[in-house]
Scaffold this active site. Structure first.
Site, PDB file in Angstrom:
ATOM      1  N   ASN A   1       2.739  -8.719 -11.292  1.00  0.00           N
ATOM      2  CA  ASN A   1       2.115  -9.144 -10.043  1.00  0.00           C
ATOM      3  C   ASN A   1       1.295 -10.407 -10.299  1.00  0.00           C
ATOM      4  O   ASN A   1       1.848 -11.475 -10.490  1.00  0.00           O
ATOM      5  CB  ASN A   1       1.263  -8.012  -9.475  1.00  0.00           C
ATOM      6  CG  ASN A   1       0.586  -8.373  -8.168  1.00  0.00           C
ATOM      7  OD1 ASN A   1       1.189  -8.977  -7.298  1.00  0.00           O
ATOM      8  ND2 ASN A   1      -0.680  -8.033  -8.023  1.00  0.00           N
ATOM      9  N   GLU A   2      -0.016 -10.313 -10.335  1.00  0.00           N
ATOM     10  CA  GLU A   2      -0.844 -11.509 -10.517  1.00  0.00           C
ATOM     11  C   GLU A   2      -1.886 -11.337 -11.610  1.00  0.00           C
ATOM     12  O   GLU A   2      -2.845 -12.095 -11.688  1.00  0.00           O
ATOM     13  CB  GLU A   2      -1.542 -11.876  -9.201  1.00  0.00           C
ATOM     14  CG  GLU A   2      -2.397 -10.776  -8.616  1.00  0.00           C
ATOM     15  CD  GLU A   2      -2.907 -11.087  -7.210  1.00  0.00           C
ATOM     16  OE1 GLU A   2      -3.961 -10.544  -6.855  1.00  0.00           O
ATOM     17  OE2 GLU A   2      -2.248 -11.857  -6.485  1.00  0.00           O
TER      18      GLU A   2
ATOM     19  N   HIS B   1       3.492  -3.721 -10.706  1.00  0.00           N
ATOM     20  CA  HIS B   1       2.369  -4.271  -9.946  1.00  0.00           C
ATOM     21  C   HIS B   1       1.062  -4.061 -10.715  1.00  0.00           C
ATOM     22  O   HIS B   1       1.072  -3.930 -11.939  1.00  0.00           O
ATOM     23  CB  HIS B   1       2.329  -3.624  -8.562  1.00  0.00           C
ATOM     24  CG  HIS B   1       1.763  -4.509  -7.504  1.00  0.00           C
ATOM     25  ND1 HIS B   1       2.404  -5.639  -7.064  1.00  0.00           N
ATOM     26  CD2 HIS B   1       0.600  -4.444  -6.799  1.00  0.00           C
ATOM     27  CE1 HIS B   1       1.678  -6.230  -6.142  1.00  0.00           C
ATOM     28  NE2 HIS B   1       0.568  -5.528  -5.968  1.00  0.00           N
TER      29      HIS B   1
ATOM     30  N   ASN C   1       0.817  -1.228   0.000  1.00  0.00           N
ATOM     31  CA  ASN C   1       0.000   0.000   0.000  1.00  0.00           C
ATOM     32  C   ASN C   1       0.842   1.265   0.000  1.00  0.00           C
ATOM     33  O   ASN C   1       0.440   2.284   0.577  1.00  0.00           O
ATOM     34  CB  ASN C   1      -0.948   0.002   1.207  1.00  0.00           C
ATOM     35  CG  ASN C   1      -1.943  -1.137   1.154  1.00  0.00           C
ATOM     36  OD1 ASN C   1      -2.345  -1.567   0.081  1.00  0.00           O
ATOM     37  ND2 ASN C   1      -2.321  -1.640   2.313  1.00  0.00           N
TER      38      ASN C   1
ATOM     39  N   GLU D   1       3.049 -13.463  -1.944  1.00  0.00           N
ATOM     40  CA  GLU D   1       2.020 -12.923  -1.054  1.00  0.00           C
ATOM     41  C   GLU D   1       1.294 -14.084  -0.388  1.00  0.00           C
ATOM     42  O   GLU D   1       1.054 -15.121  -1.006  1.00  0.00           O
ATOM     43  CB  GLU D   1       0.988 -12.081  -1.809  1.00  0.00           C
ATOM     44  CG  GLU D   1       1.505 -10.788  -2.395  1.00  0.00           C
ATOM     45  CD  GLU D   1       0.405 -10.008  -3.108  1.00  0.00           C
ATOM     46  OE1 GLU D   1      -0.797 -10.290  -2.855  1.00  0.00           O
ATOM     47  OE2 GLU D   1       0.737  -9.140  -3.932  1.00  0.00           O
TER      48      GLU D   1
END
Length: 342
Positions: free
Chosen positions: A194-195, A150, A56, A329
């Site tokens: 990222n994903e 990201h 964040n 993560e």
């Protein structure tokens, strides 16, 4: 069963999803370590140990940030305004050192490089300098650092519709990032994404196999582009250790035969997956959804069996083939959860 989890996860480095602030600190000048050792990626990942995400902060983004500044601010957005937009404080060296003091061996720094981006996908120089500062603090604290592209306001999700333009953007961004960090040693790892690599608009995993091959092929193509760009860059990048994003970073989808690790002349790659399983405990708080029921506890024999099966899946699919696995993560909410289970 718990001992089995430890034994099958020896080559996995895991990263928690949250960050605890530790206070304020003055800035400190630091010259990045340029050492690039003759070490395998497997051994490097084992050295990393347990890690934490700087969540964040540098990945905070959203069009609303500019709108708020236009209404309430001076109309000139800054890196700091983005960094704090999701409620986190300005990152300090003391915070980073606090992570090292707690025993973490690696910090993953997710980044939204499109913030304040100029024409032709030129990365903002102040944003680049700020990421450098944080990376330097991490390495100065004797930890490893991972940086990535990201979620970045979701532009990666448009790849199937705008492939050529998205690939141009992806390549242009990684050319700049890799050049900017080319002289860092092997304490710095690049992560391809990222994903978001994997698109339900192309293949619905719950609706058959139509489009599956096409979606996987695009994931593999993007990851190969990442490796090609880094290896063609200067400095230490031809030998830099790289982290390849799995298909939506899911365990089962990344272990699917259609997912292919890129071709890499340096043979220095790990694969990245995320772990939010079971969803009723790791994602939901206290409200059921159609796809899962909220759970307050975790730790039954069935839970351990599921966890062991997933770890064995990654071990058999990657670690046993010499490819290290990084769980980038994992975590769960605390609302509606039993503290011991958390």
């Amino acid at each position: 069963m718990k001992k089995q989890i430890i034994s099958t996860a020896l080559a996995l480095m895991v990263l928690g999803a949250t960050v605890q602030p530790f206070g304020q600190s003055e800035k400190k000048a630091f010259a990045a370590d340029s050492t690039m050792r003759d070490i395998s990626t497997m051994d490097l990942v084992k050295e990393m140990g347990v890690g934490i995400n700087l969540g964040n902060t540098m990945e905070a983004c959203g069009d609303w940030i500019a709108e708020v500044d236009a209404e309430w601010g001076d109309g000139v957005l800054t890196v700091e305004e983005y960094e704090t937009a999701w409620g986190s404080p300005v990152v300090t060296q003391k915070m980073i050192q606090g992570m090292a003091d707690e025993g973490f061996g690696v910090v993953r720094v997710p980044v939204a490089w499109s913030n304040l981006m100029e024409d032709n996908y030129k990365i903002n120089k102040d944003l680049d300098a700020r990421v450098h500062e944080i990376v330097d603090w991490v390495i100065d604290a004797d930890m490893y650092c991972i940086i990535n592209i990201h979620w970045d306001n979701g532009w990666v999700n448009t790849f199937p519709d705008k492939k050529d333009e998205c690939m141009k953007r992806y390549q242009t961004m990684w050319e700049q990032i890799s050049d900017s960090f080319k002289d860092y040693g092997d304490k710095l790892m690049f992560e391809s994404q990222n994903e978001e690599l994997g698109w339900e608009k192309v293949w619905n995993p719950w609706g058959g196999t139509e489009g599956k091959a096409e979606s996987y092929a695009l994931v593999n193509e993007i990851n190969q582009k990442f490796v090609d760009v880094i290896r063609k860059s200067g400095g230490n990048n031809p030998k830099r250790h790289l982290l390849i994003s799995g298909y939506n970073t899911g365990f089962d989808r990344t272990c699917d035969p259609l997912f292919k690790m890129p071709s890499d002349p340096a043979n220095r790659m790990a694969v990245s997956v995320h772990y939010y399983t079971p969803a009723g405990f790791a994602i939901l708080e206290d409200k059921d959804e159609t796809w899962a029921k909220a759970r307050a506890t975790w730790g039954t024999d069935e839970d351990y069996k599921e966890l062991n099966a997933n770890m064995d899946m990654m071990k058999n699919g990657f670690i046993d083939k010499g490819i290290p696995v990084i769980v980038g993560e994992y975590g769960c909410p605390t609302k509606g959860k039993e503290p011991d289970s958390v």
